[in-house]
Every structure is written in structure tokens, then in C-alpha cells.
Design a protein around this motif. Sequence first.
Motif, PDB file in Angstrom:
ATOM      1  N   SER A 151      17.022 -14.448  -7.578  1.00 18.70           N
ATOM      2  CA  SER A 151      16.707 -15.778  -7.048  1.00 18.70           C
ATOM      3  C   SER A 151      15.229 -16.094  -7.283  1.00 18.70           C
ATOM      4  N   ILE A 160      11.453 -16.676  -7.427  1.00 19.00           N
ATOM      5  CA  ILE A 160      10.325 -16.157  -8.211  1.00 19.00           C
ATOM      6  C   ILE A 160      10.747 -14.959  -9.071  1.00 19.00           C
ATOM      7  N   ASP A 192      18.650  -6.456  -7.478  1.00 19.68           N
ATOM      8  CA  ASP A 192      18.681  -7.247  -6.244  1.00 19.68           C
ATOM      9  C   ASP A 192      19.851  -6.730  -5.407  1.00 19.68           C
ATOM     10  N   ALA A 196      20.564  -2.977  -6.131  1.00 18.10           N
ATOM     11  CA  ALA A 196      19.844  -1.977  -5.329  1.00 18.10           C
ATOM     12  C   ALA A 196      19.222  -2.656  -4.122  1.00 18.10           C
ATOM     13  N   ASP A 197      19.232  -1.945  -3.023  1.00 19.04           N
ATOM     14  CA  ASP A 197      18.630  -2.430  -1.781  1.00 19.04           C
ATOM     15  C   ASP A 197      17.265  -1.745  -1.646  1.00 19.04           C
ATOM     16  N   VAL A 198      16.183  -2.525  -1.690  1.00 19.20           N
ATOM     17  CA  VAL A 198      14.851  -1.901  -1.695  1.00 19.20           C
ATOM     18  C   VAL A 198      14.479  -1.264  -0.352  1.00 19.20           C
ATOM     19  N   VAL A 210       9.230  -7.688  -6.154  1.00 19.94           N
ATOM     20  CA  VAL A 210       9.343  -9.108  -5.762  1.00 19.94           C
ATOM     21  C   VAL A 210      10.236  -9.290  -4.540  1.00 19.94           C
ATOM     22  N   SER A 256       2.788 -10.619  -2.844  1.00 19.79           N
ATOM     23  CA  SER A 256       2.234 -10.817  -1.514  1.00 19.79           C
ATOM     24  C   SER A 256       2.464 -12.285  -1.161  1.00 19.79           C
ATOM     25  N   TYR A 306       5.963 -11.551   9.042  1.00 21.10           N
ATOM     26  CA  TYR A 306       5.878 -11.741   7.588  1.00 21.10           C
ATOM     27  C   TYR A 306       4.426 -11.550   7.120  1.00 21.10           C
ATOM     28  N   LYS A 356       2.651  -8.815   4.493  1.00 17.21           N
ATOM     29  CA  LYS A 356       1.977  -9.184   3.243  1.00 17.21           C
ATOM     30  C   LYS A 356       0.516  -8.717   3.240  1.00 17.21           C
ATOM     31  N   VAL A 389       6.199 -22.229  -2.551  1.00 13.49           N
ATOM     32  CA  VAL A 389       6.943 -22.560  -3.763  1.00 13.49           C
ATOM     33  C   VAL A 389       8.382 -22.866  -3.346  1.00 13.49           C
ATOM     34  N   THR A 416      11.731 -22.385  -3.225  1.00 15.07           N
ATOM     35  CA  THR A 416      12.806 -21.415  -3.512  1.00 15.07           C
ATOM     36  C   THR A 416      13.687 -21.351  -2.257  1.00 15.07           C
ATOM     37  N   PRO A 417      14.805 -20.649  -2.319  1.00 15.56           N
ATOM     38  CA  PRO A 417      15.625 -20.525  -1.116  1.00 15.56           C
ATOM     39  C   PRO A 417      14.822 -20.025   0.093  1.00 15.56           C
ATOM     40  N   MET A 418      13.834 -19.154  -0.141  1.00 13.77           N
ATOM     41  CA  MET A 418      13.046 -18.643   0.981  1.00 13.77           C
ATOM     42  C   MET A 418      12.254 -19.735   1.691  1.00 13.77           C
TER      43      MET A 418
END
Length: 276
Positions: A33, A35, A54, A79-81, A107, A157, A171, A175, A204, A206-208
Motif C-alpha cells: 500500500s 508509500i 507485507d 511477512a509480519d514485521v 516501511v 520515520s 505513534y 518514530k 501524504v 495514503t490509507p494511513m
Amino acid sequence: MQIEPVAQEAPERAIVREFDLSGRTAVITGAASGIGRETARLLAEAGARTLVSDVNEGGLAETVRLIGKAGRPAITQVADVSRRAEIEALADLALAKTGRLDIWLNVAGIIVHRPLLEAREDEVDRLLAINLKGVYWGCVAAGRAMKETGGSIVNLSSSGGETAVPGLSLYSMSKAAVNMLTRTVAKELGPFGIRANAIAPGWVDTPMGLHSFRDESGAIDPGKRELGLQQRAQASPLGITGTTRDIALAALYLASDASRFMTGQILRPNGGVSMP
Ligand SMILES: NC(=O)c1ccc[n+]([C@@H]2O[C@H](COP(=O)([O-])OP(=O)(O)OC[C@H]3O[C@@H](n4cnc5c(N)ncnc54)[C@H](O)[C@@H]3O)[C@@H](O)[C@H]2O)c1
């Protein structure tokens, strides 16, 4: 004695070479998704072999399709980070499939909007597991794989890591920690020819970033979105908001030889909204 003139490379070719990623392998987490997807696409366009990862399998498939459209097959791995073993498996897979690992982009990330006094333990644990430990173990896995060859690590970040915003304590804390981690990684791994930098984008689309545009049912309110975009643009001296491509271009710079003298730095594509 006659001195032979040194053959000069055409300047435009040197520029292309400095940004060229041909023959290099890049791992990108959070690539399903926003970025991460655009960065994976751009790095592939610059010649890199990409391993995109992702938790979102469907989104990842779309990223692979987009990269493939440009004629460049991507390696894909869910993969789950927040799980160290799954991060290490990404480094192993990159080495097994391509024989090298040159670029690692951490990311993947999530955001939690929650006033401090309403903090929830499950949210704290989950966000730190992804935004902080995920980046930490990503740096470790990348560092180990790049130790003999050198490489570039790029951590996502945020402006939030340097600006206090009510409701974003968790959050922002994650960061800010990523910024400090990046500096330490740069110092420790620099002697191996490994660079580590962070990108701290401003807002930016994005969905976030959609949270504040939602109505009570959770649906996007077009009026709120329009107003929100206007307000964000007005906060910039340039009068614009950023795009995922703006951030991907910053990532390309940090991934490539064009940034060979950059390490331990925080690059801030944010339209001048904040100037720490
Ligand atoms: N959008 C912005 O305004 C903005 C601003 C500053 C920083 N950032 C940062 O940029 C990065 C990318 O954000 P985005 O805006 O593209 O958001 P996004 O929500 O579009 O993408 C985030 C991706 O991370 C993935 N992800 C979440 N949890 C994961 C996990 N446990 N393991 C693997 N993948 C996981 C998601 O599935 C998603 O594909 C994040 O680190 C974010 O904090 C975004």
C-alpha cells in the motif's frame, strides 16, 4: 610529451548511473500500500530486483502486478514485521533468490489515534511491535546480510517523530525512536560500508492518512476530505501536499549511490510544513 585527454563520461550518463539500481536487490516491507508500494515500483523502475513484503496478501499481489507491468518481476513474501523470524526469513529469501542484498527499506507501519488518558495496553504493544521492533529487527537482519558487501538501510520515520500532536503520543514516540535507532545503526554499521538513513515525510494521502476524513460510521466523508486536503496544503509554504512518489523519490536517492555521503540523517520531504 603529449598528454592524452582523459575520456570524460557524458554528465547526463553519470547522473543516471548514480541513481541506477541495476543488479541490486532491495527488500521493501509494507509494500502492499501507499508509500511502500510506490517505492517498490520506483526502485524496480530504477533497475532493482525487488522483494516486496507485507501482511496484506491482496495488496501485495497488486504491487507485484504494477511492478510486473514495467517488465520487472518481483519476489513476493507475506511477512509480519512484528515477528522477528519472519523478518529474518526475508533476508534469507533475498540472498537465496538473488545472491545478494543491497537495499532494505523498513516501511511497514501503523498509526494509533488515541488521547494519552485513554491509552490501551493492546494498542501500545501492537504499535511498538510493528513500528519500533519491526524496524529494529529489520536493521539487524539487513546489517547481517550486508556486512560483507555494504548496502543502504532506509527507515520510514515521520514528521510526527519531531512534532508533538495531541492524540499521537504513541505513534510519535515510535518514530522518534526510529530516528535515534537510525543514527546508531549508521555509526555501528558504517565501518562495513552500510549506510542508514530515515525519511520523515509530512502528511501524504495514503490509507494511513485517512483517519481524520472519516465520518462516525467509518466511511470517508468527501467534504471532510476536501477540506482536510486544503488545510494541509495551506500549512505548506509551497501550498501543496505530498504524494507517495515524492517520498519514493527520497527513498530512491537514499537507496542509490547518489547519497553515498549520507548516513545517520533524517530526510524530511514535508513541503516545508515543519523545519526542525
Ligand atoms: N501517509 C503519511 O502521511 C505518512 C507520513 C509520515 C510517515 N508515514 C510512514 O510511512 C510508512 C508507510 O505508510 P503509508 O502511509 O504508506 O501507510 P499504508 O497504511 O498505506 O501502508 C502501510 C503498510 O504497512 C503494512 N503493515 C502494517 N502492519 C504490518 C505488519 N505487522 N507487518 C508487515 N506489514 C505491515 C500494511 O499492510 C500496509 O500495506 C509508515 O511507516 C508510516 O508511519 C506515513
